[in-house]
Design a protein around this motif. Structure first.
Motif, PDB file in Angstrom:
ATOM      1  N   PHE A 300      -6.069  49.787  -0.132  1.00  0.00           N
ATOM      2  CA  PHE A 300      -5.390  48.552  -0.039  1.00  0.00           C
ATOM      3  C   PHE A 300      -4.727  48.658  -1.425  1.00  0.00           C
ATOM      4  O   PHE A 300      -4.712  48.504  -2.260  1.00  0.00           O
ATOM      5  CB  PHE A 300      -6.371  47.143   0.841  1.00  0.00           C
ATOM      6  N   LEU A 301      -2.973  48.798  -1.290  1.00  0.00           N
ATOM      7  CA  LEU A 301      -2.501  49.026  -2.678  1.00  0.00           C
ATOM      8  C   LEU A 301      -2.048  47.531  -3.264  1.00  0.00           C
ATOM      9  O   LEU A 301      -1.737  46.979  -3.931  1.00  0.00           O
ATOM     10  CB  LEU A 301      -1.381  49.864  -2.253  1.00  0.00           C
ATOM     11  N   GLY A 302      -1.415  46.754  -1.862  1.00  0.00           N
ATOM     12  CA  GLY A 302      -1.205  44.862  -2.054  1.00  0.00           C
ATOM     13  C   GLY A 302      -0.490  44.705  -1.141  1.00  0.00           C
ATOM     14  O   GLY A 302      -0.688  45.022  -0.066  1.00  0.00           O
ATOM     15  N   SER A 303       0.736  43.623  -0.891  1.00  0.00           N
ATOM     16  CA  SER A 303       1.521  43.069  -0.596  1.00  0.00           C
ATOM     17  C   SER A 303       2.865  42.777  -1.208  1.00  0.00           C
ATOM     18  O   SER A 303       3.031  42.559  -2.197  1.00  0.00           O
ATOM     19  CB  SER A 303       0.658  41.820   0.385  1.00  0.00           C
ATOM     20  N   ARG A 304       3.132  42.138  -0.348  1.00  0.00           N
ATOM     21  CA  ARG A 304       4.762  41.755  -0.257  1.00  0.00           C
ATOM     22  C   ARG A 304       5.247  40.883   0.599  1.00  0.00           C
ATOM     23  O   ARG A 304       5.123  41.341   1.891  1.00  0.00           O
ATOM     24  CB  ARG A 304       5.418  42.298  -0.706  1.00  0.00           C
ATOM     25  N   SER A 305       5.922  39.341   0.153  1.00  0.00           N
ATOM     26  CA  SER A 305       6.363  38.702   1.712  1.00  0.00           C
ATOM     27  C   SER A 305       8.236  39.025   0.763  1.00  0.00           C
ATOM     28  O   SER A 305       8.377  38.343  -0.216  1.00  0.00           O
ATOM     29  CB  SER A 305       5.659  37.027   0.982  1.00  0.00           C
ATOM     30  N   ARG A 306       9.235  37.785   1.482  1.00  0.00           N
ATOM     31  CA  ARG A 306      10.089  37.756   1.550  1.00  0.00           C
ATOM     32  C   ARG A 306      11.222  37.639   2.041  1.00  0.00           C
ATOM     33  O   ARG A 306      10.213  36.909   3.606  1.00  0.00           O
ATOM     34  CB  ARG A 306      10.813  39.268   1.310  1.00  0.00           C
ATOM     35  N   LEU A 307      12.055  36.230   2.413  1.00  0.00           N
ATOM     36  CA  LEU A 307      12.815  36.004   3.124  1.00  0.00           C
ATOM     37  C   LEU A 307      13.576  36.512   3.769  1.00  0.00           C
ATOM     38  O   LEU A 307      14.097  37.257   3.875  1.00  0.00           O
ATOM     39  CB  LEU A 307      13.699  34.982   2.494  1.00  0.00           C
ATOM     40  N   THR A 308      13.809  35.957   5.364  1.00  0.00           N
ATOM     41  CA  THR A 308      14.713  37.234   6.126  1.00  0.00           C
ATOM     42  C   THR A 308      15.527  36.778   6.884  1.00  0.00           C
ATOM     43  O   THR A 308      16.747  36.527   7.606  1.00  0.00           O
ATOM     44  CB  THR A 308      13.724  37.141   7.618  1.00  0.00           C
ATOM     45  N   LYS A 309      15.479  35.072   6.570  1.00  0.00           N
ATOM     46  CA  LYS A 309      17.448  34.268   6.094  1.00  0.00           C
ATOM     47  C   LYS A 309      17.060  33.463   5.459  1.00  0.00           C
ATOM     48  O   LYS A 309      16.638  33.024   4.689  1.00  0.00           O
ATOM     49  CB  LYS A 309      17.279  33.704   8.202  1.00  0.00           C
ATOM     50  N   ASP A 310      18.483  32.745   5.403  1.00  0.00           N
ATOM     51  CA  ASP A 310      18.914  31.923   4.335  1.00  0.00           C
ATOM     52  C   ASP A 310      18.224  30.228   4.597  1.00  0.00           C
ATOM     53  O   ASP A 310      17.883  29.696   5.657  1.00  0.00           O
ATOM     54  CB  ASP A 310      20.558  31.501   4.174  1.00  0.00           C
ATOM     55  N   LEU A 311      17.772  30.396   3.665  1.00  0.00           N
ATOM     56  CA  LEU A 311      16.992  28.735   3.631  1.00  0.00           C
ATOM     57  C   LEU A 311      17.276  27.966   2.377  1.00  0.00           C
ATOM     58  O   LEU A 311      18.389  27.994   1.377  1.00  0.00           O
ATOM     59  CB  LEU A 311      15.514  29.596   4.083  1.00  0.00           C
ATOM     60  N   PRO A 312      16.947  26.519   2.522  1.00  0.00           N
ATOM     61  CA  PRO A 312      17.764  25.877   1.460  1.00  0.00           C
ATOM     62  C   PRO A 312      16.951  25.973   0.403  1.00  0.00           C
ATOM     63  O   PRO A 312      17.612  25.892  -0.790  1.00  0.00           O
ATOM     64  CB  PRO A 312      16.978  24.650   1.530  1.00  0.00           C
ATOM     65  N   TYR A 313      15.515  26.960   0.251  1.00  0.00           N
ATOM     66  CA  TYR A 313      15.077  27.283  -1.157  1.00  0.00           C
ATOM     67  C   TYR A 313      15.226  28.468  -1.405  1.00  0.00           C
ATOM     68  O   TYR A 313      14.950  29.184  -2.811  1.00  0.00           O
ATOM     69  CB  TYR A 313      13.721  26.935  -1.298  1.00  0.00           C
ATOM     70  N   GLY A 314      16.263  29.350  -0.653  1.00  0.00           N
ATOM     71  CA  GLY A 314      17.116  31.137  -1.154  1.00  0.00           C
ATOM     72  C   GLY A 314      17.349  31.485   0.125  1.00  0.00           C
ATOM     73  O   GLY A 314      17.586  30.840   1.144  1.00  0.00           O
ATOM     74  N   LYS A 315      18.266  32.427  -0.638  1.00  0.00           N
ATOM     75  CA  LYS A 315      19.138  33.870   0.563  1.00  0.00           C
ATOM     76  C   LYS A 315      17.709  34.221   0.639  1.00  0.00           C
ATOM     77  O   LYS A 315      17.307  35.170   0.729  1.00  0.00           O
ATOM     78  CB  LYS A 315      19.767  33.909  -0.539  1.00  0.00           C
ATOM     79  N   LYS A 316      19.041  34.847   2.161  1.00  0.00           N
ATOM     80  CA  LYS A 316      17.737  36.505   2.786  1.00  0.00           C
ATOM     81  C   LYS A 316      17.847  37.464   2.341  1.00  0.00           C
ATOM     82  O   LYS A 316      18.674  37.550   1.492  1.00  0.00           O
ATOM     83  CB  LYS A 316      18.672  36.765   4.415  1.00  0.00           C
ATOM     84  N   GLY A 317      16.431  37.424   1.729  1.00  0.00           N
ATOM     85  CA  GLY A 317      15.981  38.974   1.533  1.00  0.00           C
ATOM     86  C   GLY A 317      15.372  38.576  -0.190  1.00  0.00           C
ATOM     87  O   GLY A 317      14.731  38.801  -0.495  1.00  0.00           O
ATOM     88  N   THR A 318      15.615  37.206  -0.128  1.00  0.00           N
ATOM     89  CA  THR A 318      14.656  36.692  -1.557  1.00  0.00           C
ATOM     90  C   THR A 318      13.358  37.662  -1.681  1.00  0.00           C
ATOM     91  O   THR A 318      12.816  36.799  -0.454  1.00  0.00           O
ATOM     92  CB  THR A 318      14.909  35.276  -1.800  1.00  0.00           C
TER      93      THR A 318
END
Length: 340
Positions: A300-318
């Motif tokens: 296990f090397l690590g992990s990553r999370s991101r937004l897949t749609k525009d939301l009030p606290y961030g744009k898609k891809g954030t």
């Protein structure tokens, strides 16, 4: 259409029926606790998102009733969805997996086999598990996702089993702070999902189906979060640390049975290491979470999370969080680095 295809379609319809019935069941009761300090920053970040959705109230965490009425139905659908058409994309031998297994499940089975063969040092209850990682995450306290710089974090987690008021020590970019018990735990935090000691991990079921049932029952329920995604992320908080090989193997096979788990081509950890990716997307919440594994030995090397749609606290891809596992060891005292 052949007999096998008709059988698969019948199973899909049955699974859809069970999911529909599950949605008709009453939602479980929820209870609230104040914000807690976690060893895993990703877990904290995901709960920030839940709190932001909860009528804008922040700095509070939700803890649910431990059992949900639809657990058996969800498990039945997960097991039915665990087998589908397709190979595994060519990452080596089949590791004893079925040729009709989903590509993600086939890869997780090979990762499980590799994890089960690894050796871990003995860990005593009076020792500390040392972890060194690189982390980068978004701060949501302002109501907007503000992605911070890459930081180095070291943690020393106590392995004592009883409720503990001091869970260890954390050092981020040279600043050392105590890791205190969860707020609301006046007697201290016991070993468990939020404080996974080596002995506690060794006592988990090693049968993947029983382990998955346990995780569905015990994973905190977050409002508006997909239940399968919550379990996937709960498994993710346990990965990468010092863990009995049999437990690690069972966790990966349990993850292989979750619906919606897919391969993630081009997955990278916080420091840019590319590897084999396993991912799941919470379509309701708009969050994509992936795990990254070494292409050669499946560590296990690590992990990553991101937004897949525009939301009030961030744009898609954030970017919401990313982590790279660098070092694990067992030491006798909090604050002591391995080899010193």
């Amino acid at each position: 259409m052949n007999e096998h295809d008709e059988h698969d379609e019948r199973e899909d319809r049955d699974c859809d029926d069970r999911e529909a019935l599950a949605r008709l069941l009453p939602a479980p009761a929820e209870r609230e606790l104040p914000r807690e300090q976690h060893l895993r920053h990703k877990e904290l970040l995901m709960r920030h998102i839940d709190n932001d959705r909860d009528n804008g109230r922040r700095n509070r965490l939700r803890r649910p009733a431990l059992l949900i009425p639809a657990t058996a139905l969800a498990l039945a659908c997960a097991l039915t969805a665990g087998i589908a058409l397709g190979g595994d994309g060519g990452d080596g031998g089949n590791g004893g997996t079925s040729p009709k297994m989903r590509p993600a499940a086939a890869l997780l089975h090979r990762i499980s086999d590799a994890a089960g063969e690894r050796k871990t040092p003995p860990v005593r209850d009076d020792q500390f598990v040392y972890t060194r990682t690189k982390i980068r995450e978004a701060d949501l306290t302002s109501g907007k996702a503000v992605v911070g710089p890459l930081k180095e974090q070291e943690t020393w987690a106590t392995q004592r089993q009883g409720p503990m008021r001091k869970l260890g020590v954390s050092r981020i970019d040279g600043e050392t702070l105590p890791i205190n018990a969860e707020l609301g735990d006046t007697e201290g935090t016991p070993a468990g999902l939020s404080r996974p000691t080596y002995r506690w991990l060794s006592e988990l079921p090693t049968d993947p189906d029983k382990l998955l049932a346990y995780l569905y029952a015990k994973t905190p329920h977050a409002k508006e979060r997909e239940r399968d995604q919550a379990v996937f992320e709960q498994i993710g908080t346990l990965l990468g640390g010092m863990m009995p090989p049999r437990t690690a193997a069972a966790l990966y096979r349990a993850a292989a049975e979750l619906p919606g788990v897919t391969r993630a081509p081009g997955a990278r950890d916080a420091i840019g290491r590319q590897g084999l990716g396993i991912a799941r997307e919470d379509t309701r919440h708009g969050v994509h979470t992936e795990w990254v594994f070494d292409e050669k030995d499946f560590t296990f090397l690590g992990s990553r999370s991101r937004l897949t749609k525009d939301l009030p606290y961030g744009k898609k891809g954030t970017l919401l969080s990313s982590e790279a596992e660098l070092e694990h060891a067992v030491v006798d005292r909090a604050g002591r680095e391995p080899g010193r």
